[in-house]
Design an enzyme around this catalytic site. Structure first.
Site, PDB file in Angstrom:
ATOM      1  N   LYS A 101       6.077  -9.631   8.228  1.00  0.00           N
ATOM      2  CA  LYS A 101       6.753  -9.041   9.396  1.00  0.00           C
ATOM      3  C   LYS A 101       5.784  -8.158  10.166  1.00  0.00           C
ATOM      4  O   LYS A 101       5.384  -7.087   9.707  1.00  0.00           O
ATOM      5  CB  LYS A 101       7.955  -8.183   8.989  1.00  0.00           C
ATOM      6  CG  LYS A 101       8.773  -7.804  10.228  1.00  0.00           C
ATOM      7  CD  LYS A 101       9.659  -6.597  10.031  1.00  0.00           C
ATOM      8  CE  LYS A 101       9.078  -5.320  10.539  1.00  0.00           C
ATOM      9  NZ  LYS A 101       8.753  -5.271  11.968  1.00  0.00           N
ATOM     10  N   GLU A 142      -0.610   1.500   2.534  1.00  0.00           N
ATOM     11  CA  GLU A 142      -1.692   2.097   3.336  1.00  0.00           C
ATOM     12  C   GLU A 142      -1.009   2.927   4.406  1.00  0.00           C
ATOM     13  O   GLU A 142      -0.366   2.374   5.300  1.00  0.00           O
ATOM     14  CB  GLU A 142      -2.552   1.000   3.997  1.00  0.00           C
ATOM     15  CG  GLU A 142      -3.271   0.093   3.025  1.00  0.00           C
ATOM     16  CD  GLU A 142      -4.334   0.789   2.209  1.00  0.00           C
ATOM     17  OE1 GLU A 142      -4.776   1.880   2.616  1.00  0.00           O
ATOM     18  OE2 GLU A 142      -4.705   0.258   1.154  1.00  0.00           O
ATOM     19  N   CYS A 172      -5.268   5.238  11.733  1.00  0.00           N
ATOM     20  CA  CYS A 172      -5.069   6.014  10.496  1.00  0.00           C
ATOM     21  C   CYS A 172      -6.349   6.739  10.108  1.00  0.00           C
ATOM     22  O   CYS A 172      -6.303   7.800   9.500  1.00  0.00           O
ATOM     23  CB  CYS A 172      -4.633   5.084   9.370  1.00  0.00           C
ATOM     24  SG  CYS A 172      -5.751   3.706   9.132  1.00  0.00           S
ATOM     25  N   GLU A 201      -0.248  14.146  11.398  1.00  0.00           N
ATOM     26  CA  GLU A 201      -0.926  13.047  12.078  1.00  0.00           C
ATOM     27  C   GLU A 201      -0.353  12.915  13.493  1.00  0.00           C
ATOM     28  O   GLU A 201       0.820  12.612  13.665  1.00  0.00           O
ATOM     29  CB  GLU A 201      -0.672  11.753  11.297  1.00  0.00           C
ATOM     30  CG  GLU A 201      -1.433  10.573  11.843  1.00  0.00           C
ATOM     31  CD  GLU A 201      -1.112   9.296  11.081  1.00  0.00           C
ATOM     32  OE1 GLU A 201       0.078   9.013  10.848  1.00  0.00           O
ATOM     33  OE2 GLU A 201      -2.062   8.577  10.738  1.00  0.00           O
TER      34      GLU A 201
HETATM   35  P1  NDP Z   1       5.911   2.513  11.028  1.00  0.00           P
HETATM   36  O1  NDP Z   1       5.939   3.043   9.654  1.00  0.00           O
HETATM   37  O2  NDP Z   1       6.902   2.992  11.993  1.00  0.00           O
HETATM   38  O3  NDP Z   1       6.067   0.912  11.000  1.00  0.00           O
HETATM   39  C1  NDP Z   1       5.231   0.087  10.224  1.00  0.00           C
HETATM   40  C2  NDP Z   1       5.960  -1.203   9.950  1.00  0.00           C
HETATM   41  O4  NDP Z   1       7.106  -0.920   9.144  1.00  0.00           O
HETATM   42  C3  NDP Z   1       6.480  -1.883  11.215  1.00  0.00           C
HETATM   43  O5  NDP Z   1       6.397  -3.282  11.068  1.00  0.00           O
HETATM   44  C4  NDP Z   1       7.928  -1.424  11.246  1.00  0.00           C
HETATM   45  O6  NDP Z   1       8.778  -2.284  11.958  1.00  0.00           O
HETATM   46  C5  NDP Z   1       8.257  -1.447   9.763  1.00  0.00           C
HETATM   47  N1  NDP Z   1       9.435  -0.669   9.406  1.00  0.00           N
HETATM   48  C6  NDP Z   1      10.053   0.326  10.118  1.00  0.00           C
HETATM   49  N2  NDP Z   1      11.142   0.760   9.460  1.00  0.00           N
HETATM   50  C7  NDP Z   1      11.218   0.049   8.309  1.00  0.00           C
HETATM   51  C8  NDP Z   1      12.120   0.023   7.210  1.00  0.00           C
HETATM   52  N3  NDP Z   1      13.191   0.821   7.169  1.00  0.00           N
HETATM   53  N4  NDP Z   1      11.888  -0.817   6.203  1.00  0.00           N
HETATM   54  C9  NDP Z   1      10.803  -1.629   6.215  1.00  0.00           C
HETATM   55  N5  NDP Z   1       9.940  -1.694   7.248  1.00  0.00           N
HETATM   56  C10 NDP Z   1      10.137  -0.852   8.274  1.00  0.00           C
HETATM   57  O7  NDP Z   1       4.422   2.724  11.525  1.00  0.00           O
HETATM   58  P2  NDP Z   1       3.833   2.367  12.939  1.00  0.00           P
HETATM   59  O8  NDP Z   1       4.032   0.923  13.262  1.00  0.00           O
HETATM   60  O9  NDP Z   1       4.318   3.386  13.900  1.00  0.00           O
HETATM   61  O10 NDP Z   1       2.254   2.549  12.656  1.00  0.00           O
HETATM   62  C11 NDP Z   1       1.652   3.768  12.675  1.00  0.00           C
HETATM   63  C12 NDP Z   1       1.456   4.322  11.271  1.00  0.00           C
HETATM   64  O11 NDP Z   1       0.723   3.412  10.468  1.00  0.00           O
HETATM   65  C13 NDP Z   1       0.641   5.594  11.281  1.00  0.00           C
HETATM   66  O12 NDP Z   1       1.212   6.576  10.463  1.00  0.00           O
HETATM   67  C14 NDP Z   1      -0.707   5.166  10.697  1.00  0.00           C
HETATM   68  O13 NDP Z   1      -1.430   6.176  10.102  1.00  0.00           O
HETATM   69  C15 NDP Z   1      -0.302   4.095   9.762  1.00  0.00           C
HETATM   70  N6  NDP Z   1      -1.443   3.209   9.506  1.00  0.00           N
HETATM   71  C16 NDP Z   1      -2.101   3.294   8.298  1.00  0.00           C
HETATM   72  C17 NDP Z   1      -3.221   2.529   8.052  1.00  0.00           C
HETATM   73  C18 NDP Z   1      -3.914   2.574   6.723  1.00  0.00           C
HETATM   74  O14 NDP Z   1      -4.589   1.607   6.394  1.00  0.00           O
HETATM   75  N7  NDP Z   1      -3.820   3.637   5.940  1.00  0.00           N
HETATM   76  C19 NDP Z   1      -3.751   1.632   9.056  1.00  0.00           C
HETATM   77  C20 NDP Z   1      -3.002   1.610  10.266  1.00  0.00           C
HETATM   78  C21 NDP Z   1      -1.881   2.382  10.469  1.00  0.00           C
HETATM   79  P3  NDP Z   1       9.105  -2.068  13.530  1.00  0.00           P
HETATM   80  O15 NDP Z   1       8.147  -1.077  14.059  1.00  0.00           O
HETATM   81  O16 NDP Z   1       8.938  -3.416  14.093  1.00  0.00           O
HETATM   82  O17 NDP Z   1      10.504  -1.581  13.606  1.00  0.00           O
END
Ligand code: NDP
Length: 519
Positions: free
Chosen positions: A191, A266, A300, A398
């Site tokens: 997803k 991650e 991140c 962050e």
């Molecule tokens: P989110 O946590 O909001 O979303 C990440 C994914 O999880 C999306 O596909 C989202 O779907 C999905 N998601 C949202 N709610 C749920 C749920 N209840 N159950 C399961 N899946 C869910 O993060 P962002 O997309 O806003 O990305 C930014 C974040 O990612 C930052 O905190 C960043 O630091 C972190 N990140 C970490 C990295 C690492 O390697 N450590 C690398 C890159 C980013 P949808 O958005 O489609 O609703």
């Protein structure tokens, strides 16, 4: 002063909206309820992509398909060399379609086109690395357990893996997960973020062409609460590999705990760059600007905290601010752009809110601090805040935007204390010409990666992941395929077994004596 590059509305105005279906059970399909999600280019405010909004039942169908492909399909049982060949073919096809993939991540994510081209090239390298690792996946044997025993430890694909990715590096992050899961013989449900699903769906076409059998990779688009929630809780899923925010990461772990799935996370970071007076400051100034503003700080790994020795702080801040003036913000399609659009208007508001609250707490804006009006889209100026104290929100949370916080230290122990004082532990860098200083910091920082005299370099060979609330597990590196496996022990007895109760037959070769048993 902020250098801005004009947005060219015509670049997207005539382009048709690109519509996508989902890949479930080997078929491209619309969502069961016919709902769709429109994605606006954050730089141009024009709808560029339309994805299916899957209801829960589509996610369940995709999970059932992946389960069937793992339990009864041929993929887990193909030879490593066959799987490796498919992954290599996929890498070639990604390379051939690199421009299409880069364009999608650029317009859907607002990321500079030259930067995304680099990300796709990096992803190709990862697919090739995973292909190489596929052939080296093996267990262990123990021929040292006595004459009667041979121990063999097998590595088996863990089963059905849910892969959930964020919007900031859509194709690159997917590539840090999927090829390794496939190399291990797993089947997957993927997803992508509802904001940047395009390149993941194009990958579906690529994998079909590369020879991944039907149902081995299923791609479902939709929202996290609807699709992601079922992918993290469904009993037929064996493992969840998630990249995203720490909040949703915790939710993922809670959901997965109900059926004890393996979880790899991650998550977020608030990464310090610690600078000593003897550092190569010319080199550091560039790394400070790169670390803070690369991918508009929506990263991140962003180097969002400078921790500077007091004796050099004012000079360094002045020089970083001077260079920040030349960072070009604007149209992500323009090859000269270095900082593109912020992902959504809501996220831009959140970033601006962090800056306002930092100012209220006593931080001082040295550069930027404003939302930028480029006539369309959502942009934020590269921002530097000084007089930031370690206990302020801006120093601990962050921001995920182009905002750099400057803190200072007097002793090395104080620098370590400040660096380690927050909940995150993803990465850090230390800048000094002194080998002892670098190594001491390398060992003292509670983070997954420490750069020394550089920032945000990476390689497929090097494991990546976080300490503390930045994550669980590691991606990349030579153990990346093993993460997607279960371990099975084969304990083999050679010759007659010494019975526990039945009368013994004498004179079997290898018969254990009472003394052996007592031991
Ligand atoms: P989110 O946590 O909001 O979303 C990440 C994914 O999880 C999306 O596909 C989202 O779907 C999905 N998601 C949202 N709610 C749920 C749920 N209840 N159950 C399961 N899946 C869910 O993060 P962002 O997309 O806003 O990305 C930014 C974040 O990612 C930052 O905190 C960043 O630091 C972190 N990140 C970490 C990295 C690492 O390697 N450590 C690398 C890159 C980013 P949808 O958005 O489609 O609703």
């Amino acid at each position: 002063m902020v250098m801005t590059l004009e947005i060219r509305p015509t670049a997207l105005a005539d382009a048709p909206v690109r519509g996508f279906e989902m890949l479930i059970d080997g078929r491209w399909t619309a969502g069961a309820e016919g709902r769709t999600i429109d994605r606006n280019a954050p730089s141009h405010g024009i709808v560029v992509s339309r994805y299916q909004a899957a209801p829960r039942m589509d996610a369940e169908r995709a999970i059932a398909s992946a389960r069937k492909a793992f339990d009864h399909g041929r993929w887990p049982h193909t030879t490593a060399s066959q799987r490796s060949r498919v992954l290599l073919k996929a890498a070639d096809l990604i390379e051939a379609r690199a421009e299409d993939l880069a364009y999608l991540d650029c317009i859907e994510g607002g990321k500079p086109i030259t930067q995304v081209r680099g990300e796709i090239a990096g992803a190709v390298d990862i697919w090739r690395y995973a292909a190489a690792l596929a052939r080296d996946l093996h267990g262990e044997s123990y021929n040292s357990l006595g004459q009667n025993t041979l121990g063999v430890v097998l590595r088996e694909g863990i089963g059905v893996v849910s892969i959930i990715t964020p919007w900031n590096f859509p194709f690159l992050i997917l590539s840090q997960k999927l090829p390794f899961a496939l190399a291990a013989g797993c089947t997957c449900v993927v997803k992508p973020s509802e904001l940047t699903s395009g390149s993941t769906l194009v990958l579906g076409e690529i994998l079909e062409e590369a020879g991944v059998p039907d149902s081995v990779v299923n791609i479902v688009t939709g929202t996290g609460p609807e699709v992601g929630a079922i992918m993290t809780s469904h009993p037929a899923v064996d493992m969840v590999s998630f990249t995203g925010s720490t909040g949703v990461g915790k939710l993922t772990m809670t959901n997965a705990a109900q059926t004890l799935k393996k979880v790899s996370l991650e998550l977020g970071g608030k990464n310090p760059q610690i600078v000593f007076p003897d550092a190569d400051l010319d080199s550091f100034i560039d790394a400070a600007v790169f670390g803070a503003y690369f991918n508009a700080g929506e990263c991140c790994n962003a180097g969002s905290r400078l921790i500077l020795h007091k004796s050099i702080a004012s000079d360094v801040v002045k020089r970083v601010a001077e260079l920040a003036k030349y960072v070009k913000v604007g149209d992500p399609l323009d090859p000269a752009t270095q900082v593109g659009a912020i992902i959504t208007p809501q996220h831009l508001e959140k970033i601006a809110g962090y800056v306002a609250s930092a100012k209220n707490s006593g931080a001082k804006v040295v550069h930027g601090g404003d939302q930028l009006d480029l006539g369309m889209g959502h942009f934020m100026s590269p921002t530097i805040l000084e007089a930031v104290m370690p206990d302020m929100e801006i120093a601990r949370e962050e921001v995920f935007g182009p905002v750099l916080s400057v803190l200072t230290f007097e002793t090395a122990a104080e620098a370590v204390e400040i660096a380690n004082s927050i909940d995150y532990g993803l990465s850090a860098s230390v800048w000094s010409r002194d080998f002892d200083t670098c190594l001491t910091f390398g060992r003292s920082l509670r983070v997954g990666t420490v750069w020394m005299n550089t920032f945000m370099d990476g390689a497929s060979e090097l494991p990546f992941g976080g300490y503390k609330q930045s994550g669980l597990g590691r991606e990349l590196g030579r153990r990346a395929v093993e993460d997607y496996t279960e371990t099975k022990t084969l304990n083999m007895h050679i010759g007659g077994r010494t019975n526990w109760w039945m009368p013994r037959q004498e004179n079997w070769p290898g018969q254990r004596t009472d003394r052996d048993l007592a031991e």
